[in-house]
Design an enzyme around this catalytic site. Structure first.
Site, PDB file in Angstrom:
ATOM      1  N   TYR A  73       0.843  -1.206   0.000  1.00 12.97           N
ATOM      2  CA  TYR A  73       0.000   0.000   0.000  1.00 12.97           C
ATOM      3  C   TYR A  73       0.868   1.243   0.000  1.00 12.97           C
ATOM      4  O   TYR A  73       1.904   1.260   0.635  1.00 12.97           O
ATOM      5  CB  TYR A  73      -0.903   0.018   1.240  1.00 12.97           C
ATOM      6  CG  TYR A  73      -1.986  -1.030   1.187  1.00 12.97           C
ATOM      7  CD1 TYR A  73      -3.096  -0.862   0.371  1.00 12.97           C
ATOM      8  CD2 TYR A  73      -1.881  -2.183   1.954  1.00 12.97           C
ATOM      9  CE1 TYR A  73      -4.085  -1.842   0.322  1.00 12.97           C
ATOM     10  CE2 TYR A  73      -2.873  -3.151   1.903  1.00 12.97           C
ATOM     11  CZ  TYR A  73      -3.967  -2.964   1.084  1.00 12.97           C
ATOM     12  OH  TYR A  73      -4.942  -3.932   1.030  1.00 12.97           O
ATOM     13  N   HIS A  75      -1.560   1.101  -3.394  1.00 10.70           N
ATOM     14  CA  HIS A  75      -1.444   0.490  -4.714  1.00 10.70           C
ATOM     15  C   HIS A  75      -2.633   0.903  -5.579  1.00 10.70           C
ATOM     16  O   HIS A  75      -3.610   1.454  -5.089  1.00 10.70           O
ATOM     17  CB  HIS A  75      -1.277  -1.027  -4.643  1.00 10.70           C
ATOM     18  CG  HIS A  75      -2.388  -1.762  -3.986  1.00 10.70           C
ATOM     19  ND1 HIS A  75      -2.203  -2.511  -2.850  1.00 10.70           N
ATOM     20  CD2 HIS A  75      -3.709  -1.877  -4.277  1.00 10.70           C
ATOM     21  CE1 HIS A  75      -3.344  -3.065  -2.493  1.00 10.70           C
ATOM     22  NE2 HIS A  75      -4.275  -2.694  -3.345  1.00 10.70           N
ATOM     23  N   GLU A  93      -5.419   3.042  -3.507  1.00 11.40           N
ATOM     24  CA  GLU A  93      -6.170   2.700  -2.294  1.00 11.40           C
ATOM     25  C   GLU A  93      -5.213   2.615  -1.123  1.00 11.40           C
ATOM     26  O   GLU A  93      -4.032   2.277  -1.276  1.00 11.40           O
ATOM     27  CB  GLU A  93      -6.972   1.415  -2.452  1.00 11.40           C
ATOM     28  CG  GLU A  93      -6.146   0.157  -2.562  1.00 11.40           C
ATOM     29  CD  GLU A  93      -6.992  -1.105  -2.590  1.00 11.40           C
ATOM     30  OE1 GLU A  93      -7.276  -1.647  -1.495  1.00 11.40           O
ATOM     31  OE2 GLU A  93      -7.339  -1.550  -3.701  1.00 11.40           O
ATOM     32  N   ARG A 111     -11.030   1.090   3.199  1.00 19.52           N
ATOM     33  CA  ARG A 111     -10.025   1.824   2.414  1.00 19.52           C
ATOM     34  C   ARG A 111     -10.509   3.225   2.076  1.00 19.52           C
ATOM     35  O   ARG A 111     -11.698   3.443   1.855  1.00 19.52           O
ATOM     36  CB  ARG A 111      -9.745   1.133   1.077  1.00 19.52           C
ATOM     37  CG  ARG A 111      -9.384  -0.327   1.129  1.00 19.52           C
ATOM     38  CD  ARG A 111      -7.940  -0.567   1.579  1.00 19.52           C
ATOM     39  NE  ARG A 111      -7.611  -1.975   1.493  1.00 19.52           N
ATOM     40  CZ  ARG A 111      -7.895  -2.861   2.437  1.00 19.52           C
ATOM     41  NH1 ARG A 111      -8.523  -2.488   3.535  1.00 19.52           N
ATOM     42  NH2 ARG A 111      -7.564  -4.121   2.294  1.00 19.52           N
ATOM     43  N   HIS A 126     -14.519  -3.932   2.209  1.00 17.68           N
ATOM     44  CA  HIS A 126     -14.780  -5.324   1.844  1.00 17.68           C
ATOM     45  C   HIS A 126     -15.987  -5.853   2.617  1.00 17.68           C
ATOM     46  O   HIS A 126     -16.580  -6.861   2.227  1.00 17.68           O
ATOM     47  CB  HIS A 126     -13.568  -6.205   2.172  1.00 17.68           C
ATOM     48  CG  HIS A 126     -12.414  -6.040   1.238  1.00 17.68           C
ATOM     49  ND1 HIS A 126     -12.485  -6.286  -0.111  1.00 17.68           N
ATOM     50  CD2 HIS A 126     -11.125  -5.672   1.472  1.00 17.68           C
ATOM     51  CE1 HIS A 126     -11.312  -6.080  -0.675  1.00 17.68           C
ATOM     52  NE2 HIS A 126     -10.466  -5.698   0.270  1.00 17.68           N
ATOM     53  N   PHE A 134     -15.312  -4.798  -3.354  1.00 15.15           N
ATOM     54  CA  PHE A 134     -15.615  -3.715  -2.429  1.00 15.15           C
ATOM     55  C   PHE A 134     -17.052  -3.264  -2.612  1.00 15.15           C
ATOM     56  O   PHE A 134     -17.632  -3.407  -3.699  1.00 15.15           O
ATOM     57  CB  PHE A 134     -14.701  -2.503  -2.690  1.00 15.15           C
ATOM     58  CG  PHE A 134     -13.281  -2.692  -2.273  1.00 15.15           C
ATOM     59  CD1 PHE A 134     -12.908  -2.521  -0.948  1.00 15.15           C
ATOM     60  CD2 PHE A 134     -12.307  -2.999  -3.204  1.00 15.15           C
ATOM     61  CE1 PHE A 134     -11.585  -2.668  -0.557  1.00 15.15           C
ATOM     62  CE2 PHE A 134     -10.985  -3.150  -2.826  1.00 15.15           C
ATOM     63  CZ  PHE A 134     -10.624  -2.982  -1.502  1.00 15.15           C
TER      64      PHE A 134
END
Length: 141
Positions: A73, A75, A93, A111, A126, A134
């Protein structure tokens, strides 16, 4: 009469100025801040400040070309789900935590998404999604 002809256009211009100022669109950053408010992802609530802090942290890594954690991250977020974000991409994110800033380990379910200009785009989770997909947190659709 000649003074009136001179002052009339000036007076009209002075009256029109405030109306023109009101008709001018707000800068994008101001629109963005006003759209970013508290959100709920599943049963977890986040303030606008928490989201903003997460974007700032992710953006710092992004701009430095660095990543953290086993999932690297921040990414690229490809928006396969087709969210209608408030800014255009490309997107990154970054994990959103209830306390502190992500520094590795489990990223949790939530996120923030930001663009390459480090502008908040939306908040996703999620939680409630199938597989590795998502869904939008409140305010992101």
């Amino acid at each position: 009469m000649s003074i009136l002809k001179t002052l009339l256009p000036l007076a009209a211009a002075m009256l029109a100025f405030p109306l023109t100022a009101l008709a001018t669109p707000m800068p994008a950053d101001h629109q963005l801040v006003s759209r970013q408010s508290s959100t709920t992802c599943g049963s977890t609530s986040y303030s606008a400040s928490q989201q903003s802090s997460a974007v700032s942290a992710g953006c710092s890594y992004y701009e430095a070309g660095n990543t953290v954690g086993s999932n690297d991250y921040p990414h690229t977020y490809n928006n396969y789900e087709g969210f209608d974000f408030v800014v255009s991409g490309p997107y990154q994110e970054w994990p959103l935590l209830t306390s502190g800033s992500y520094s590795g380990g489990s990223p949790g379910a939530d996120r923030v998404v930001f663009n390459s200009n480090c502008q908040w785009a939306g908040t996703i989770t999620h939680t409630g999604a199938s597989g590795n997909n998502f869904v939008g947190c409140s305010g992101t659709s």
